[in-house]
Design a protein around this motif. Structure first.
Motif, short mmCIF file in Angstrom:
data_model
loop_
_atom_site.label_atom_id
_atom_site.label_comp_id
_atom_site.label_asym_id
_atom_site.label_seq_id
_atom_site.Cartn_x
_atom_site.Cartn_y
_atom_site.Cartn_z
N GLU A 163 0.82 -1.20 0.00
CA GLU A 163 0.00 0.00 0.00
C GLU A 163 0.87 1.26 0.00
OE1 GLU A 163 -2.84 1.63 3.33
OE2 GLU A 163 -3.41 -0.40 2.71
N ARG A 164 2.00 1.18 0.72
CA ARG A 164 2.88 2.35 0.81
C ARG A 164 3.74 2.53 -0.42
NH1 ARG A 164 2.01 1.02 5.99
NH2 ARG A 164 2.20 2.62 7.60
N TRP A 165 4.23 1.41 -0.98
CA TRP A 165 5.31 1.53 -1.95
C TRP A 165 4.97 1.09 -3.37
CZ3 TRP A 165 8.78 -1.31 2.07
CH2 TRP A 165 9.15 -0.40 3.07
N GLY A 166 4.02 0.18 -3.55
CA GLY A 166 3.72 -0.27 -4.90
C GLY A 166 3.56 -1.77 -4.97
N LYS A 167 3.27 -2.29 -6.16
CA LYS A 167 2.84 -3.67 -6.28
C LYS A 167 3.90 -4.64 -6.78
CE LYS A 167 -2.09 -2.67 -6.78
NZ LYS A 167 -2.29 -2.97 -5.36
N LYS A 168 5.02 -4.12 -7.25
CA LYS A 168 6.04 -5.03 -7.80
C LYS A 168 7.09 -5.35 -6.72
CE LYS A 168 8.02 -4.50 -11.94
NZ LYS A 168 8.60 -3.68 -13.02
N ILE A 169 7.16 -6.64 -6.35
CA ILE A 169 8.05 -7.05 -5.26
C ILE A 169 9.19 -7.92 -5.79
CG2 ILE A 169 8.18 -8.34 -3.10
CD1 ILE A 169 5.26 -7.73 -2.68
N TYR A 170 10.38 -7.67 -5.28
CA TYR A 170 11.54 -8.52 -5.58
C TYR A 170 11.94 -9.17 -4.25
CZ TYR A 170 15.81 -9.79 -8.17
OH TYR A 170 16.81 -10.45 -8.81
N THR A 171 11.92 -10.52 -4.19
CA THR A 171 12.18 -11.20 -2.92
C THR A 171 13.59 -11.77 -2.88
OG1 THR A 171 9.87 -11.82 -2.82
CG2 THR A 171 11.36 -12.98 -1.34
N LEU A 172 14.28 -11.56 -1.77
CA LEU A 172 15.59 -12.16 -1.52
C LEU A 172 15.45 -13.01 -0.27
CD1 LEU A 172 17.68 -8.88 -1.74
CD2 LEU A 172 17.24 -10.45 -3.60
N ALA A 173 15.84 -14.29 -0.34
CA ALA A 173 15.64 -15.13 0.84
C ALA A 173 16.80 -16.08 1.03
CB ALA A 173 14.34 -15.91 0.71
N ALA A 174 16.97 -16.50 2.28
CA ALA A 174 18.01 -17.47 2.61
C ALA A 174 17.63 -18.82 2.04
CB ALA A 174 18.18 -17.56 4.12
N ASP A 175 18.65 -19.55 1.55
CA ASP A 175 18.38 -20.78 0.82
C ASP A 175 18.28 -21.98 1.76
OD1 ASP A 175 17.92 -22.49 -1.19
OD2 ASP A 175 19.84 -22.24 -2.21
N TYR A 176 17.26 -21.99 2.60
CA TYR A 176 16.93 -23.19 3.37
C TYR A 176 15.45 -23.13 3.72
CZ TYR A 176 17.22 -20.64 7.87
OH TYR A 176 17.02 -19.78 8.92
N ASN A 177 15.01 -24.16 4.39
CA ASN A 177 13.62 -24.32 4.76
C ASN A 177 12.87 -23.02 5.06
OD1 ASN A 177 11.30 -25.29 5.73
ND2 ASN A 177 12.18 -26.80 7.11
N TYR A 178 13.36 -22.25 6.03
CA TYR A 178 12.67 -21.04 6.46
C TYR A 178 12.50 -20.04 5.30
CZ TYR A 178 11.78 -16.51 8.43
OH TYR A 178 11.24 -15.27 8.64
N GLY A 179 13.60 -19.81 4.57
CA GLY A 179 13.57 -18.84 3.47
C GLY A 179 12.58 -19.23 2.39
N HIS A 180 12.57 -20.52 2.04
CA HIS A 180 11.68 -20.98 0.98
C HIS A 180 10.21 -20.83 1.38
CE1 HIS A 180 14.32 -22.66 -2.15
NE2 HIS A 180 15.20 -22.71 -1.15
N ILE A 181 9.90 -21.21 2.64
CA ILE A 181 8.52 -21.11 3.10
C ILE A 181 8.07 -19.65 3.16
CG2 ILE A 181 7.01 -21.48 5.09
CD1 ILE A 181 8.56 -24.08 5.59
N VAL A 237 8.10 -10.17 -8.84
CA VAL A 237 8.72 -10.25 -10.16
C VAL A 237 9.86 -11.26 -10.18
CG1 VAL A 237 8.07 -8.02 -11.05
CG2 VAL A 237 10.10 -8.19 -9.63
N GLN A 238 10.51 -11.46 -9.04
CA GLN A 238 11.63 -12.39 -9.01
C GLN A 238 11.91 -12.78 -7.58
OE1 GLN A 238 14.06 -13.15 -11.72
NE2 GLN A 238 15.17 -14.46 -10.30
N THR A 239 12.30 -14.05 -7.36
CA THR A 239 12.73 -14.48 -6.04
C THR A 239 14.11 -15.10 -6.16
OG1 THR A 239 10.46 -14.95 -5.40
CG2 THR A 239 12.19 -15.93 -4.06
N ASP A 240 15.07 -14.57 -5.40
CA ASP A 240 16.43 -15.13 -5.42
C ASP A 240 16.75 -15.74 -4.06
OD1 ASP A 240 16.96 -14.51 -7.99
OD2 ASP A 240 18.13 -12.71 -7.57
#
Lengths: 288, 406
Positions: B160-178, B195-198
Motif C-alpha cells: 500500500e505504501r510503496w507499490g505492487k512489484k516485489i523482488y524477494t531475496l531469501a536465505a536458501d533453506y527451509n525457512y527462506g523458501h517457506i 517479479v523475481q525471487t532469489d
C-alpha cells in the motif's frame, strides 16, 4: 548499454575481490610453500583492526590501508617466529599448525569482540549511471586490487629485495652462500603476505558484516584461486581470479546465486583435473 | 503419624533451612521446570537472553507465591549449539530429573530432536521461538510467530505504501523458501506480483551481481528474508550503491539478531518489518517488563524477540497450571486449550486449541535511528499457516511437522 556497463563493473569487482583476498595467501603459498589455513582469520583480524581503529577516531582510509596491514603484519611476524619457522618444508605439519592457529584466533576474537556482527559504513557514496545506481566503493575495491597486483609484480620483478626473495625460494643454500639469511627472507615474506591479508580484510570491512567466523566465507575461495593459479604469484592469481570471477558472476546474473557458487566450484574441479599444477603450471610458465 | 523426637528434629531442621534460604533451591515439593537452550557456541546470541527470560519468569512466579502453593525450580542444561546434546539432555530431564515441563529449543532441528523424547515420556513441551510453522503435536505448544503471521501484515501494508512489484531475496533453506512462498501468496491476494525471487546460500557475502539484477528488474520494493552474518553484507552493499534511497525495503528477518543496531543509521533507516515485539512498544506491560529486566540483568541491550517469546511461553504455561489447578500434563493441556491468555509485553497473547500455536499481536515496525519504531499494531493474529494443515481437536493423535503448501 547502461546495464552492460553496470554488469561489467560488477564482474570486474568480483575479480578484484578474489585478487585481494588471495594475494596474501598467494605470496605465502606461492613463494614459501606454506599453506596458511589461518588465512581467513588473518583477513578477519585485518577487518577488526580497521573497524576498531576507525571507531577509536582514526581516519577511515588510514584505518583500512595502514592500520589493518600493519597490525596483521606484526601478528604475522609473531606467528612466523613462534610457529611457522620450525615447520618449513613439512607441508602437512604447517597445515595442522595453522589450522589450530585458525581455531585459536577465532576463539580469541570471540572472547575479545563477542560473538556478534559489527561493521562500519562505506566511506564512498553511490552514484547514478544512466538509469542505474553504482557503488562508488566497488570502484575503489577494483582500484585497490590493481594497485596490489601491479605493486606485487614490480616488487618481485624489479627490486633487489624481490630478486633475493625469489632466489631464496628457489635455492635457500645458494642464497645463504651469497651472504643473505634465508631465515630473514622467509620472515619478511611471511610478514608481507600477512600485511596483504590485513589490507584485504580492511578494504572488505565496510562491505560485510564482520564476526569472528567471517574468515570461513573467504578461505575456500582464496584457496581455490591460489591453487588453480599455480606457482606464479601474480600472474597465477590474476588468471584464476579473472576466470572464476567472470564465471561465478555470469552464472549468478543469468540464473541464481546458488548456481553461481556451484559453477565456480565445478570449473575449479575441472580445471585442476586438466591442469593439476594450476594455470601457470602450463601457461605463462616462469612468470612472476 | 506418631510424633517422636526424630521427626520433630527433622521438622525443625527443615524449617530452619527454609528460613535460612527463603527461595528453596532443592526440595521434593518443588515444581521442576526444565530448560534446554544453547547458552554457548554459535547460537549463544539467541540462547543467552532466552535463558535470562526463563530465570526472570521463574523468579517472578516464585515471588508471587509460586504455583499451587509450590515453588518453581529451574533445571537447565546448556546444549552448546550442538544438536546431539539436545537428545541427551532431553532424556536426562525426563528420566533422572523427572521435570514437569520443558521449555526450550532454538533451531527447528533442535526442536525436532527432542520432540519425540518428550512426547514419549509424556512431558509437556513449550517451544518459544519464531519458526517456519506446521508442527502438529498435542504435547507441544509453539508460542513464537510463524511466517504467515508476519507476511499477512507486512506484505499488504508495505504494498500500500510503496507499490505492487516485489523482488524477494531469501536465505536458501527451509525457512527462506517457506517465507518466500507466503510473500508470493499475500502479494497475489492483494493484487501485486513478485517479479523475481532469489535464494542465497547462508555463506554468500557478495551481492554485487544481485544488486545489478534488481535494478534491471526495477521493482517497487524489496522483501528480504536473508539470515545471518554473511547476509548482513547485503544491507551494507545495498546502501553503498545508494539503492536504499531509490527502492524501499521490508524484511521478515532483520532485527532478530539486533541487525538494526549493527547497521549504521544511513544503512538501516526506513526498512520496515513485522514482529510481535519491539523494545519501543509504548504499553504499560512492556514498560514494566523492561524495567524488571533492567533491574535483574543491568541492561536490556541483548533483549530480543525470542527472549520475550520465551518469557511469555513461561507465563502462558503458568496460567495453564493455575487454571488446571494441577501439574498433571493432561489437565494442563486441557486448561491451555480451553483458552488462557496473558497480558504480555507484546500485547495480549493466547493459545489456539486447534494447533497449539500462539494467537498473538504483531506490530508494523520501521527502523529509524537504530531503533525499531512501532508504526501500527495488529491484535490477535491467528497462526493461519499451521491452521491450514493441523487440527488437533479433530485429530488429537497427530504427530508430525507438516510441510505447508500454499
Amino acid at each position: 548499454m547502461d546495464y552492460a556497463a553496470v554488469v561489467g563493473v560488477e564482474i570486474f569487482y568480483a575479480v578484484a575481490v578474489l585478487v585481494l583476498i588471495s594475494a596474501g595467501l598467494a605470496v605465502i603459498f606461492g613463494m614459501m610453500r606454506v599453506i596458511n589455513l589461518a588465512h581467513g582469520e588473518f583477513l578477519t583480524l585485518g577487518g577488526y583492526a580497521a573497524i576498531v581503529s576507525h571507531q577509536a577516531g582514526v581516519n577511515i582510509y588510514l584505518a583500512m590501508l595502514v592500520v589493518a596491514p600493519l597490525v596483521v603484519a606484526v601478528f604475522g611476524v609473531l606467528v612466523e617466529r613462534l610457529i611457522i619457522r620450525w615447520l618449513y618444508g613439512r607441508l602437512i605439519n604447517t597445515m595442522l599448525a595453522t589450522w589450530g592457529l585458525s581455531l585459536a584466533m577465532m576463539g580469541a576474537m570471540t572472547m575479545i569482540f563477542g560473538n556478534t556482527t559489527t561493521g562500519i559504513a562505506t566511506p564512498i557514496a553511490g552514484f547514478t549511471f544512466g538509469r542505474y545506481q553504482l557503488s562508488g566503493y566497488n570502484l575503489f575495491v577494483i582500484l585497490m586490487a590493481i594497485v596490489v597486483a601491479v605493486g606485487l609484480y614490480l616488487a618481485l620483478k624489479t627490486t633487489r629485495a624481490g630478486l633475493i626473495a625469489r632466489g631464496a625460494m628457489q635455492n635457500a643454500e645458494m642464497t645463504s652462500a651469497f651472504g643473505y639469511s634465508p631465515s630473514r627472507v622467509y620472515l619478511i615474506t611471511f610478514a608481507a603476505g600477512s600485511a596483504l591479508a590485513g589490507l584485504a580484510g580492511g578494504v572488505m570491512a565496510p562491505l560485510v558484516g564482520l564476526n569472528p567466523a567471517s574468515g570461513a566465507n573467504y578461505i575456500a575461495k582464496a584457496f581455490i584461486t591460489v591453487i588453480a593459479g599455480g606457482a606464479s604469484v601474480v600472474s597465477g592469481a590474476l588468471a584464476s581470479a579473472g576466470l572464476f570471477g567472470v564465471i561465478s558472476q555470469t552464472f549468478t546474473l543469468l540464473t541464481t546465486p546458488a548456481v553461481g557458487e556451484i559453477a565456480l566450484l565445478v570449473v575449479a574441479i575441472i580445471l585442476l583435473r586438466l591442469l593439476p599444477t594450476g594455470i601457470t603450471g602450463r601457461f605463462f610458465k616462469g612468470r612472476v | 503419624m506418631k510424633l517422636n523426637r526424630r521427626t520433630l528434629l527433622k521438622g525443625a531442621a527443615a524449617s530452619a533451612a527454609s528460613i535460612a534460604m527463603p527461595q528453596v533451591v532443592m526440595g521434593a515439593d518443588n515444581i521442576k521446570v526444565g530448560s534446554i537452550i544453547d547458552t554457548s557456541g554459535i547460537f549463544d546470541l539467541y540462547g543467552k537472553p532466552m535463558d535470562k527470560a526463563v530465570t526472570l519468569a521463574i523468579e517472578e512466579i516464585n515471588e508471587s507465591g509460586g504455583l499451587l502453593g509450590r515453588q518453581l525450580e529451574k533445571i537447565d542444561y546448556d546444549t552448546q549449539s550442538d544438536m546431539a546434546l539436545y537428545t541427551q539432555y532431553a532424556k536426562k530431564l525426563t528420566r533422572s530429573d523427572k521435570v514437569d515441563v520443558v521449555h526450550g529449543g532454538i533451531l527447528s532441528a533442535s526442536r525436532e530432536a527432542i520432540r519425540p523424547t518428550l512426547r514419549k515420556s509424556k512431558t509437556l513441551y513449550f517451544y518459544n521461538v519464531q519458526y517456519e510453522g506446521g508442527v502438529c503435536d498435542r504435547n507441544i505448544f509453539c508460542t513464537g510467530i510463524t511466517p504467515a503471521q508476519q507476511a499477512e501484515v507486512l506484505v499488504p501494508e508495505t504494498m500500500e505504501r510503496w507499490g505492487k512489484k516485489i523482488y524477494t531475496l531469501a536465505a536458501d533453506y527451509n525457512y527462506g523458501h517457506i517465507t518466500a512462498k507466503w510473500i508470493q501468496h499475500y502479494a497475489k491476494e492483494n493484487g501485486g506480483e513478485v517479479v523475481q525471487t532469489d535464494f542465497f546460500p547462508l555463506d554468500v557475502a557478495d551481492f554485487g551481481a544481485t544488486i545489478a539484477k534488481i535494478q534491471d528488474a526495477a521493482p517497487d520494493m524489496i522483501m528480504s528474508a536473508l539470515v545471518g552474518g554473511a547476509h548482513l553484507s547485503f544491507y551494507r552493499q545495498w546502501a553503498a550503491a545508494g539503492m536504499n534511497k531509490k527502492i524501499p525495503m521490508a524484511s521478515t528477518t532483520m532485527g532478530v539478531g539486533n541487525e538494526h543496531v549493527v547497521l549504521t543509521r544511513e544503512e538501516g533507516d526506513g526498512i520496515m518489518m513485522v514482529y510481535s515485539y519491539s523494545k519501543e512498544l509504548d504499553t504499560p506491560e512492556n514498560k514494566a517488563f523492561l524495567s524488571k529486566w533492567d533491574a535483574r540483568f543491568g541492561n536490556s541491550d541483548d533483549l530480543h524477540e525470542l527472549a520475550v517469546a520465551t518469557y511469555q511461553g513461561m507465563h502462558l504455561w503458568a496460567e495453564g497450571v493455575r487454571k488446571a489447578d494441577s501439574i498433571d500434563r493432561e489437565k494442563v493441556i486441557e486448561a491451555l486449550e480451553s483458552g488462557v491468555s496473558f497480558d504480555a509485553p507484546t500485547g495480549k497473547i493466547s493459545l489456539d486449541a486447534k494447533t497449539h500455536h500462539a494467537v498473538t499481536s504483531v506490530h508494523l515496525i520501521e527502523v529509524g535511528d537504530q531503533k525499531m519504531n512501532v508504526v501500527k499494531s495488529f491484535g490477535e493474529r491467528q497462526p493461519v499457516d499451521t491452521q491450514g494443515v493441523c487440527d488437533l481437536e479433530a485429530n488429537p493423535d497427530d504427530n508430525q511437522q507438516y510441510e505447508i503448501s500454499i
